[in-house]
Design a protein around this motif. Structure first.
Motif, PDB file in Angstrom:
ATOM      1  N   ALA A  67       0.812  -1.327   0.077  1.00 28.02           N
ATOM      2  CA  ALA A  67      -0.114   0.090  -0.099  1.00 28.02           C
ATOM      3  C   ALA A  67       0.774   1.188   0.096  1.00 28.02           C
ATOM      4  O   ALA A  67       0.489   2.216  -0.649  1.00 28.02           O
ATOM      5  N   PHE A  68       1.975   1.154   0.621  1.00 23.11           N
ATOM      6  CA  PHE A  68       2.902   2.287   0.589  1.00 23.11           C
ATOM      7  C   PHE A  68       3.566   2.546  -0.767  1.00 23.11           C
ATOM      8  O   PHE A  68       3.517   3.787  -1.110  1.00 23.11           O
ATOM      9  N   VAL A  69       3.821   1.400  -1.392  1.00 20.41           N
ATOM     10  CA  VAL A  69       4.354   1.469  -2.803  1.00 20.41           C
ATOM     11  C   VAL A  69       3.285   2.264  -3.595  1.00 20.41           C
ATOM     12  O   VAL A  69       3.614   3.190  -4.619  1.00 20.41           O
ATOM     13  N   GLU A  70       2.177   1.809  -3.495  1.00 16.76           N
ATOM     14  CA  GLU A  70       0.896   2.249  -4.427  1.00 16.76           C
ATOM     15  C   GLU A  70       0.872   3.698  -4.135  1.00 16.76           C
ATOM     16  O   GLU A  70       0.384   4.453  -4.994  1.00 16.76           O
ATOM     17  N   ALA A  71       0.868   4.132  -2.726  1.00 17.09           N
ATOM     18  CA  ALA A  71       0.677   5.576  -2.608  1.00 17.09           C
ATOM     19  C   ALA A  71       1.965   6.448  -3.128  1.00 17.09           C
ATOM     20  O   ALA A  71       1.904   7.742  -2.669  1.00 17.09           O
ATOM     21  N   GLY A  72       2.890   5.937  -3.516  1.00 19.39           N
ATOM     22  CA  GLY A  72       4.178   6.673  -3.910  1.00 19.39           C
ATOM     23  C   GLY A  72       4.948   7.099  -2.991  1.00 19.39           C
ATOM     24  O   GLY A  72       5.784   8.201  -2.938  1.00 19.39           O
ATOM     25  N   ALA A  73       5.075   6.362  -1.600  1.00 21.27           N
ATOM     26  CA  ALA A  73       5.830   6.796  -0.599  1.00 21.27           C
ATOM     27  C   ALA A  73       7.240   6.723  -0.968  1.00 21.27           C
ATOM     28  O   ALA A  73       7.658   5.948  -1.672  1.00 21.27           O
ATOM     29  N   ARG A  74       7.908   7.416  -0.210  1.00 22.78           N
ATOM     30  CA  ARG A  74       9.335   7.304  -0.295  1.00 22.78           C
ATOM     31  C   ARG A  74       9.858   5.888   0.810  1.00 22.78           C
ATOM     32  O   ARG A  74       9.746   6.636   1.904  1.00 22.78           O
ATOM     33  N   ILE A  75      10.562   5.058   0.226  1.00 25.67           N
ATOM     34  CA  ILE A  75      10.767   3.813   1.057  1.00 25.67           C
ATOM     35  C   ILE A  75      12.336   3.572   1.096  1.00 25.67           C
ATOM     36  O   ILE A  75      12.735   3.461   0.259  1.00 25.67           O
ATOM     37  N   ALA A  76      12.670   3.912   2.302  1.00 28.41           N
ATOM     38  CA  ALA A  76      14.273   3.342   2.635  1.00 28.41           C
ATOM     39  C   ALA A  76      14.493   1.703   2.715  1.00 28.41           C
ATOM     40  O   ALA A  76      13.890   1.223   3.888  1.00 28.41           O
ATOM     41  N   ARG A  77      14.833   1.245   1.609  1.00 32.08           N
ATOM     42  CA  ARG A  77      15.001  -0.316   1.896  1.00 32.08           C
ATOM     43  C   ARG A  77      16.578  -0.529   2.312  1.00 32.08           C
ATOM     44  O   ARG A  77      17.367  -0.820   1.206  1.00 32.08           O
ATOM     45  N   LYS A  78      16.805  -0.477   3.508  1.00 30.16           N
ATOM     46  CA  LYS A  78      18.087  -0.583   3.823  1.00 30.16           C
ATOM     47  C   LYS A  78      18.856  -1.750   4.544  1.00 30.16           C
ATOM     48  O   LYS A  78      17.901  -2.267   5.234  1.00 30.16           O
ATOM     49  N   ARG A  79      19.920  -2.283   4.662  1.00 27.21           N
ATOM     50  CA  ARG A  79      20.457  -3.454   5.341  1.00 27.21           C
ATOM     51  C   ARG A  79      20.722  -2.829   6.736  1.00 27.21           C
ATOM     52  O   ARG A  79      20.900  -4.008   7.709  1.00 27.21           O
ATOM     53  N   THR A  80      20.870  -1.809   7.048  1.00 27.99           N
ATOM     54  CA  THR A  80      21.247  -1.353   8.488  1.00 27.99           C
ATOM     55  C   THR A  80      20.149  -0.174   8.692  1.00 27.99           C
ATOM     56  O   THR A  80      19.787   0.531   8.105  1.00 27.99           O
ATOM     57  N   PRO A  81      19.580  -0.137  10.299  1.00 30.97           N
ATOM     58  CA  PRO A  81      20.312  -1.078  11.237  1.00 30.97           C
ATOM     59  C   PRO A  81      19.375  -2.323  11.215  1.00 30.97           C
ATOM     60  O   PRO A  81      18.204  -2.603  10.676  1.00 30.97           O
ATOM     61  N   THR A  82      20.120  -3.467  11.391  1.00 30.87           N
ATOM     62  CA  THR A  82      19.841  -4.833  11.160  1.00 30.87           C
ATOM     63  C   THR A  82      19.043  -5.332  12.640  1.00 30.87           C
ATOM     64  O   THR A  82      19.655  -5.156  13.788  1.00 30.87           O
ATOM     65  N   VAL A  83      17.989  -6.171  12.631  1.00 36.27           N
ATOM     66  CA  VAL A  83      17.478  -6.454  13.948  1.00 36.27           C
ATOM     67  C   VAL A  83      17.897  -7.954  13.881  1.00 36.27           C
ATOM     68  O   VAL A  83      17.716  -8.899  12.839  1.00 36.27           O
ATOM     69  N   VAL A  84      17.939  -8.564  15.194  1.00 40.87           N
ATOM     70  CA  VAL A  84      18.502  -9.990  15.261  1.00 40.87           C
ATOM     71  C   VAL A  84      17.154 -10.590  15.868  1.00 40.87           C
ATOM     72  O   VAL A  84      16.424 -10.346  16.874  1.00 40.87           O
ATOM     73  N   THR A  85      16.885 -11.643  15.156  1.00 42.06           N
ATOM     74  CA  THR A  85      15.589 -12.404  15.415  1.00 42.06           C
ATOM     75  C   THR A  85      15.934 -13.883  15.835  1.00 42.06           C
ATOM     76  O   THR A  85      16.819 -14.294  15.538  1.00 42.06           O
ATOM     77  N   SER A  86      15.019 -14.582  16.283  1.00 40.81           N
ATOM     78  CA  SER A  86      15.200 -16.004  16.479  1.00 40.81           C
ATOM     79  C   SER A  86      14.755 -17.068  15.317  1.00 40.81           C
ATOM     80  O   SER A  86      14.065 -16.636  14.258  1.00 40.81           O
ATOM     81  N   SER A  87      15.552 -18.383  15.628  1.00 39.49           N
ATOM     82  CA  SER A  87      15.348 -19.193  14.365  1.00 39.49           C
ATOM     83  C   SER A  87      14.312 -20.425  15.036  1.00 39.49           C
ATOM     84  O   SER A  87      14.677 -21.584  14.715  1.00 39.49           O
ATOM     85  N   ARG A  88      13.478 -20.083  15.959  1.00 38.55           N
ATOM     86  CA  ARG A  88      12.525 -21.137  16.550  1.00 38.55           C
ATOM     87  C   ARG A  88      11.853 -21.724  15.567  1.00 38.55           C
ATOM     88  O   ARG A  88      11.504 -20.996  14.455  1.00 38.55           O
ATOM     89  N   ARG A  89      11.552 -22.904  15.563  1.00 42.08           N
ATOM     90  CA  ARG A  89      10.897 -23.719  14.767  1.00 42.08           C
ATOM     91  C   ARG A  89       9.105 -23.534  14.755  1.00 42.08           C
ATOM     92  O   ARG A  89       8.626 -23.808  13.869  1.00 42.08           O
ATOM     93  N   ARG A  90       8.650 -23.318  15.650  1.00 39.49           N
ATOM     94  CA  ARG A  90       7.360 -23.011  15.941  1.00 39.49           C
ATOM     95  C   ARG A  90       7.010 -21.495  15.658  1.00 39.49           C
ATOM     96  O   ARG A  90       7.282 -20.671  16.475  1.00 39.49           O
ATOM     97  N   SER A  91       6.193 -21.196  14.474  1.00 36.16           N
ATOM     98  CA  SER A  91       5.886 -19.959  14.219  1.00 36.16           C
ATOM     99  C   SER A  91       4.524 -19.575  14.819  1.00 36.16           C
ATOM    100  O   SER A  91       3.496 -20.368  15.110  1.00 36.16           O
ATOM    101  N   ARG A  92       4.626 -18.298  15.438  1.00 37.76           N
ATOM    102  CA  ARG A  92       3.317 -17.724  16.009  1.00 37.76           C
ATOM    103  C   ARG A  92       2.428 -17.451  14.825  1.00 37.76           C
ATOM    104  O   ARG A  92       1.376 -17.294  15.291  1.00 37.76           O
ATOM    105  N   ALA A  93       2.749 -17.125  13.651  1.00 35.71           N
ATOM    106  CA  ALA A  93       1.735 -16.975  12.688  1.00 35.71           C
ATOM    107  C   ALA A  93       2.278 -17.809  11.447  1.00 35.71           C
ATOM    108  O   ALA A  93       3.475 -17.830  10.814  1.00 35.71           O
ATOM    109  N   THR A  94       1.174 -18.453  10.782  1.00 32.91           N
ATOM    110  CA  THR A  94       1.273 -19.167   9.584  1.00 32.91           C
ATOM    111  C   THR A  94       1.767 -18.375   8.564  1.00 32.91           C
ATOM    112  O   THR A  94       1.371 -17.380   8.206  1.00 32.91           O
ATOM    113  N   GLY A  95       2.836 -19.053   7.965  1.00 31.79           N
ATOM    114  CA  GLY A  95       3.811 -18.162   6.835  1.00 31.79           C
ATOM    115  C   GLY A  95       4.668 -17.159   7.206  1.00 31.79           C
ATOM    116  O   GLY A  95       5.051 -16.394   6.709  1.00 31.79           O
TER     117      GLY A  95
END
Length: 241
Positions: A177-205
């Motif tokens: 929706a942001f893209v459709e609205a013509g927003a200025r989006i910064a798609r950057k590699r930093t800052p990077t967030v550290v997340t877990s590799s747990r096997r049980r997903s809280r949300a399907t997909g």
């Protein structure tokens, strides 16, 4: 005011570290002392998540949805009501860096799409880690969308209708929706967030399902190299997401 939203569904093992990292990011000197308010959306929590949240200097909203899109939307609505001009999103099983908020704002964009890295590969084979890193290599802009590392101005969020009530990929739908609205989006590699590799997903997909799909892809490839019939892997997702 800057807002931070965190959806949580039975996250007693992770939420404390997440909120501690957000608190550190809120103290970044580059923010110039601007107020940062964090809202956790407690979605059908039956463990000690709520008690841990209450022990931190954050707010909470309770939802009975079992739906991450609705949870994020509820937290965002609370933040907007409090006057947030910018909302940053992460996940309860993630830890943000100290410059997380200040760097998002420094890009001077309407929205920020950041990257994630994995904290602990647990019992995943080294090949899964290598495939993940291959898919997330490179420099400069990227095409990934992670709800654990996302930010946007309130004006744009409201213009685009907010988070859709989706059980998964609500972040992808919002950025579309942001893209459709013509927003200025910064798609950057930093800052990077550290997340877990747990096997049980809280949300399907979600991210856990993504990592398991990489594992299944590699298992299927290994089976094909060994000459096993294709039908034996009929339940395996064959393409890399």
């Amino acid at each position: 005011m800057i807002g931070v939203l965190v959806p949580a569904n039975n996250e007693e093992d992770c939420i404390g570290a997440c909120l501690a990292s957000v608190a550190q990011a809120a103290r970044a000197p580059a923010l110039g002392g601007e107020t940062v308010v964090t809202v956790v959306a407690l979605d059908r929590c039956t463990d000690a998540t709520a008690d841990i949240v209450l022990s931190h200097s954050v707010l909470a909203v309770t939802v009975d949805a079992g739906n991450v899109g609705r949870a994020r939307a509820a937290a965002a609505a609370r933040l907007i009501g409090l006057g947030a001009r910018w909302i940053a999103c992460t996940d309860a099983d993630s830890r943000v860096p100290a410059d997380w908020l200040s760097s998002q704002l420094a890009y001077g964009c309407d929205a920020f799409c950041g990257m994630v890295t994995v904290a602990d590969w647990l019992d995943y084979a080294p090949a899964v880690r290598r495939l993940f890193l291959r898919n997330h290599r490179g420099v400069g802009d990227h095409g990934h969308i992670h709800g654990a590392n996302l930010g946007f101005c309130t004006r744009l969020y409201r213009h685009c209708g907010g988070f859709a009530p989706l059980a998964a990929h609500e972040d992808v739908a919002l950025v579309a929706a942001f893209v459709e609205a013509g927003a200025r989006i910064a798609r950057k590699r930093t800052p990077t967030v550290v997340t877990s590799s747990r096997r049980r997903s809280r949300a399907t997909g979600g991210f856990a399902d993504y990592l398991r799909s990489l594992e299944r892809y590699l298992e299927a490839r290994a089976g094909e190299r060994q000459g096993q019939p294709r039908g034996k892997h009929s339940g395996i997702q064959r393409q890399v997401p």
